[in-house]
Design a protein around this motif. Structure first.
Motif, short mmCIF file in Angstrom:
data_model
loop_
_atom_site.label_atom_id
_atom_site.label_comp_id
_atom_site.label_asym_id
_atom_site.label_seq_id
_atom_site.Cartn_x
_atom_site.Cartn_y
_atom_site.Cartn_z
N PRO A 191 0.61 -1.26 -0.17
CA PRO A 191 -0.21 -0.19 -0.10
C PRO A 191 0.68 1.07 0.12
N PRO A 192 0.59 2.26 -0.12
CA PRO A 192 0.87 3.91 -0.11
C PRO A 192 0.85 4.27 0.63
N ARG A 208 -3.89 2.10 -7.74
CA ARG A 208 -3.95 0.65 -8.38
C ARG A 208 -4.13 -0.14 -7.27
N TRP A 209 -3.73 0.39 -6.43
CA TRP A 209 -3.79 -0.65 -4.89
C TRP A 209 -5.15 -1.04 -4.55
N PRO A 211 -1.24 5.40 -7.12
CA PRO A 211 -0.10 4.06 -6.84
C PRO A 211 -1.66 3.75 -5.64
N VAL A 212 -2.51 5.13 -5.60
CA VAL A 212 -3.20 4.52 -4.54
C VAL A 212 -5.02 3.45 -5.12
N GLY A 270 -6.12 -3.71 -7.30
CA GLY A 270 -5.94 -5.32 -6.86
C GLY A 270 -6.77 -5.21 -5.23
#
Length: 146
Positions: free
Chosen positions: A2-3, A79-80, A76-77, A83
């Protein structure tokens, strides 16, 4: 993974509101601070956290500093989260600026001080009262100030 830095920066409602205000374009700190009922130094601390996470940047224009949002840093958040929820589609929503809600602050009430009561030490307990308390071991706050 996680970011964490970005999620920590977004964990505060004041910082989230600052992000919303910056969606309209770069703003000087005095304009941002006018939307809140907290001090400018407090706003500056929130802006520093957002800057350290990379979500905003600061650029000097003459005598004022303007802060600009970098919405791409939220990828990034996104994408996380995608997922975690592969079946759910996370799409980019259009920018929405929520106006500040003006609510009057409650009036301060004066609480009367209790009457001073005399302290009487029993001679046997006076030595114990004068002894310093044992130091407590430091507790890890995992980077948080409580």
């Amino acid at each position: 993974m996680p970011p964490i830095a970005i999620l920590v920066a977004l964990a505060d409602p004041t910082r989230c509101r600052l992000i919303e205000l910056l969606q309209g374009g770069p703003q000087p700190v005095h304009v941002l601070a006018a939307a809140f009922r907290i001090s400018r130094p407090a706003i500056s601390r929130h802006l520093r956290v957002l800057k350290q996470s990379g979500l905003i940047s600061e650029k000097k224009f003459g005598r004022e500093n303007r802060y600009a949002l970098h919405p791409g840093k939220l990828a990034p958040v996104q994408r996380w989260l995608a997922g975690l929820l592969p079946a759910a589609r996370i799409t980019e929503a259009p920018a929405v600026v929520i106006p500040a809600v003006e609510q009057p602050l409650p009036k301060a009430r004066r609480i009367p001080k209790p009457a001073a009561t005399p302290v009487i030490l029993v001679p046997a307990l006076a030595a114990e009262a004068a002894a310093p308390a044992p130091a407590k071991p430091a507790v890890s706050q995992m980077g948080f100030d409580f």
